[in-house]
Motif scaffolding. Structure first.
Motif, PDB file in Angstrom:
ATOM      1  N   ARG A  49       0.819  -1.218   0.000  1.00  0.00           N
ATOM      2  CA  ARG A  49       0.000   0.000   0.000  1.00  0.00           C
ATOM      3  C   ARG A  49       0.852   1.268   0.000  1.00  0.00           C
ATOM      4  N   ILE A  50       1.729   1.383  -0.980  1.00  0.00           N
ATOM      5  CA  ILE A  50       2.530   2.589  -1.151  1.00  0.00           C
ATOM      6  C   ILE A  50       2.204   3.197  -2.517  1.00  0.00           C
ATOM      7  N   GLY A  51       1.572   4.352  -2.474  1.00  0.00           N
ATOM      8  CA  GLY A  51       1.291   5.102  -3.681  1.00  0.00           C
ATOM      9  C   GLY A  51       1.850   6.502  -3.547  1.00  0.00           C
ATOM     10  N   TYR A  52       1.576   7.321  -4.551  1.00  0.00           N
ATOM     11  CA  TYR A  52       2.018   8.710  -4.444  1.00  0.00           C
ATOM     12  C   TYR A  52       1.226   9.588  -5.402  1.00  0.00           C
ATOM     13  N   ALA A  53       1.238  10.873  -5.101  1.00  0.00           N
ATOM     14  CA  ALA A  53       0.603  11.876  -5.957  1.00  0.00           C
ATOM     15  C   ALA A  53       1.613  12.984  -6.210  1.00  0.00           C
ATOM     16  N   ALA A  54       1.595  13.495  -7.439  1.00  0.00           N
ATOM     17  CA  ALA A  54       2.425  14.633  -7.821  1.00  0.00           C
ATOM     18  C   ALA A  54       1.503  15.722  -8.345  1.00  0.00           C
ATOM     19  N   ALA A  55       1.706  16.944  -7.846  1.00  0.00           N
ATOM     20  CA  ALA A  55       0.797  18.032  -8.220  1.00  0.00           C
ATOM     21  C   ALA A  55       1.459  19.377  -7.934  1.00  0.00           C
ATOM     22  N   PRO A  56       0.956  20.443  -8.548  1.00  0.00           N
ATOM     23  CA  PRO A  56       1.449  21.779  -8.206  1.00  0.00           C
ATOM     24  C   PRO A  56       1.252  22.051  -6.715  1.00  0.00           C
ATOM     25  N   PRO A  57       2.117  22.858  -6.098  1.00  0.00           N
ATOM     26  CA  PRO A  57       2.010  23.107  -4.658  1.00  0.00           C
ATOM     27  C   PRO A  57       0.637  23.602  -4.222  1.00  0.00           C
ATOM     28  N   GLU A  58      -0.017  24.412  -5.060  1.00  0.00           N
ATOM     29  CA  GLU A  58      -1.326  24.951  -4.698  1.00  0.00           C
ATOM     30  C   GLU A  58      -2.358  23.847  -4.487  1.00  0.00           C
ATOM     31  N   ILE A  59      -2.214  22.758  -5.237  1.00  0.00           N
ATOM     32  CA  ILE A  59      -3.117  21.615  -5.086  1.00  0.00           C
ATOM     33  C   ILE A  59      -2.579  20.652  -4.033  1.00  0.00           C
ATOM     34  N   LEU A  60      -1.283  20.346  -4.120  1.00  0.00           N
ATOM     35  CA  LEU A  60      -0.712  19.326  -3.245  1.00  0.00           C
ATOM     36  C   LEU A  60      -0.814  19.726  -1.781  1.00  0.00           C
ATOM     37  N   ASN A  61      -0.617  20.991  -1.468  1.00  0.00           N
ATOM     38  CA  ASN A  61      -0.665  21.404  -0.066  1.00  0.00           C
ATOM     39  C   ASN A  61      -2.057  21.239   0.544  1.00  0.00           C
ATOM     40  N   LEU A  62      -3.097  21.352  -0.271  1.00  0.00           N
ATOM     41  CA  LEU A  62      -4.445  21.101   0.223  1.00  0.00           C
ATOM     42  C   LEU A  62      -4.698  19.600   0.372  1.00  0.00           C
ATOM     43  N   MET A  63      -4.201  18.815  -0.571  1.00  0.00           N
ATOM     44  CA  MET A  63      -4.301  17.359  -0.431  1.00  0.00           C
ATOM     45  C   MET A  63      -3.599  16.904   0.840  1.00  0.00           C
ATOM     46  N   LEU A  64      -2.475  17.545   1.132  1.00  0.00           N
ATOM     47  CA  LEU A  64      -1.693  17.165   2.303  1.00  0.00           C
ATOM     48  C   LEU A  64      -2.465  17.387   3.599  1.00  0.00           C
ATOM     49  N   LYS A  65      -3.314  18.409   3.628  1.00  0.00           N
ATOM     50  CA  LYS A  65      -4.119  18.636   4.830  1.00  0.00           C
ATOM     51  C   LYS A  65      -5.023  17.441   5.117  1.00  0.00           C
ATOM     52  N   ILE A  66      -5.678  16.921   4.090  1.00  0.00           N
ATOM     53  CA  ILE A  66      -6.550  15.754   4.283  1.00  0.00           C
ATOM     54  C   ILE A  66      -5.717  14.561   4.723  1.00  0.00           C
ATOM     55  N   HIS A  67      -4.578  14.372   4.059  1.00  0.00           N
ATOM     56  CA  HIS A  67      -3.681  13.267   4.392  1.00  0.00           C
ATOM     57  C   HIS A  67      -3.213  13.364   5.842  1.00  0.00           C
ATOM     58  N   GLN A  68      -2.889  14.570   6.297  1.00  0.00           N
ATOM     59  CA  GLN A  68      -2.432  14.768   7.671  1.00  0.00           C
ATOM     60  C   GLN A  68      -3.485  14.353   8.688  1.00  0.00           C
ATOM     61  N   TYR A  69      -4.718  14.735   8.439  1.00  0.00           N
ATOM     62  CA  TYR A  69      -5.774  14.512   9.421  1.00  0.00           C
ATOM     63  C   TYR A  69      -6.352  13.093   9.377  1.00  0.00           C
ATOM     64  N   THR A  70      -6.211  12.418   8.263  1.00  0.00           N
ATOM     65  CA  THR A  70      -6.832  11.094   8.144  1.00  0.00           C
ATOM     66  C   THR A  70      -5.842   9.941   8.178  1.00  0.00           C
ATOM     67  N   ILE A  71      -4.614  10.159   7.706  1.00  0.00           N
ATOM     68  CA  ILE A  71      -3.645   9.071   7.575  1.00  0.00           C
ATOM     69  C   ILE A  71      -2.383   9.316   8.387  1.00  0.00           C
TER      70      ILE A  71
END
Length: 401
Positions: free
Chosen positions: A243-265
């Protein structure tokens, strides 16, 4: 009188269960069933990758990592993506719990309530539910065998409305094995830019491209800033359970994705990240060997279906064949259910969207021996249908193993 449970989420209550799992469960109740339904490599994770995990545990790597993942792993992923002409800084990457988490957090970041998510179908079964859970509305775009199941720009245009916001792409495709050339993707990119859409590009099967080169839509002019690229270790490196995946995105998008990742995973497991690093740095030869074996099986299964009399477009990527079973007069569900009586499990095409009706998905990520045996049984089944067109095949036996 209302029940306590009537107040549970109506959105979740209305989601259908996975159509794939139903056939796995049926097959597991029966004896001597060859499964062509599992989208999972039959290879074991290479030893040196497993050993890297063992060694990391011996050295006491049992802690959290940074939310984005180990810096050295993100550096290795950034270097690896360059082979697809993708230029990302390690800070533009987040390591996730499989590609599935990456899809979920990307959609939850991009979608506002009521936004439309455009999904070329037949499509991987999780896209629609993830779009709905993110508050969006899933809109299918048909693809056709006559076009080798490529997404055509005119079909995309026909489904775009003022509410359209995100296009999901998965090429090489699960379930059809279709690929998109650079020219194909440029035509789609032109429409995306014209209508100011975002793209979630699921490229988990990128390495499993058998003809031509894999091209990421994010590598085309004007597309990186509006695209989230998703991939992982599961398919090409035989690491599904890690279960190792990854996402690549512009910082404006990735930093928001990271918030969800921080709180859930919080973060992906460190020992899995250590194993993934080893695979990326030293796993090229094993990966190449597995891809060569898949290619051999691909040609075997496609020829086998055609010899049986079932039309089958040539899958040029992933590890799925998508034969056309309409000539049998059965629906996809009927074909899959009745084929179980002959000891072969496949997935009915309709679970991948309306455009999959009349087809079944067959994974060739299994041994050559199993493929040959399964083709023999499918041939017997189809021959029975031809000889007894007015007689239904008996219901599958449910004898427990």
């Amino acid at each position: 009188m209302s029940s306590l449970y009537d107040r549970l989420s109506p959105v979740v209550q209305t989601l259908p269960p996975s159509g794939i799992r139903r056939f796995f469960d049926l097959a597991n109740q029966m004896e001597d069933v060859i499964s062509l339904g599992v989208g999972e490599p039959d290879f074991v994770t290479p030893w040196h990758v497993r050993e890297a995990c063992f060694y990391s545990l011996e050295r006491g790597f049992t802690t959290y990592t940074s939310n984005k993942g180990l810096p050295e792993l993100r550096k290795a992923i950034a270097d690896y993506l360059q082979k697809f002409d993708l230029q990302y800084d390690p800070e533009e990457l987040v390591v996730t719990v499989g590609g599935s988490e990456a899809i979920d957090i990307a959609l939850r970041t991009l979608i506002c309530p009521g936004d439309e998510v455009l999904i070329p179908e037949p499509a991987y079964v999780s896209y629609r539910p993830c779009a709905v859970l993110a508050g969006g509305r899933a809109v299918g775009i048909p693809t056709f065998a006559a076009d080798d199941f490529r997404l055509m720009p005119e079909h995309l245009r026909a489904r775009i409305t003022p509410q359209s916001k995100v296009l999901i792409l998965c090429f090489p495709s699960n379930p059809t094995g279709a690929i998109m050339t650079r020219q194909d993707l440029q035509a789609i990119a032109d429409v995306v830019i014209e209508h100011d859409l975002f793209v979630v590009s699921d490229e988990i099967y990128a390495e499993l491209t058998y003809e031509g080169e894999h091209v990421s839509i994010a590598s085309l002019p004007g597309m990186k800033e509006r695209t989230v690229v998703i991939s992982g270790m599961s398919k090409a490196f035989a690491m599904t359970g890690w279960r190792i995946g990854y996402a690549a995105a512009p910082p404006e998008i990735l930093n928001l994705m990271l918030k969800i990742h921080q709180y859930t995973i919080m973060c992906a497991p460190i020992m899995g990240q250590k194993a993934a690093l080893e695979a990326l740095l030293h796993g090229e030869s094993e990966k190449r060997h597995m891809v060569e074996r898949y290619d051999q099986r691909r040609r075997l299964i496609v020829k086998g279906f055609r010899d049986i009399g079932l039309a089958c477009h040539e899958p040029k990527g992933a590890f799925y064949a998508f034969p056309d079973i309409r000539s049998t007069g059965l629906t996809s569900e009927q074909f899959a259910e009745q084929l179980l009586h002959y000891g072969v499990a496949v997935v009915p095409g309709n679970v991948f969207g309306e455009g999959g009706e009349g087809f079944v998905r067959c994974s060739y990520a299994t041994s050559t021996e199993n493929i040959q045996k399964a083709l023999g049984r499918i041939g017997q089944f189809v021959q029975h249908l031809k000889q007894n067109s007015s007689q239904p095949v008996p219901a599958p036996s449910k004898a427990a193993k």
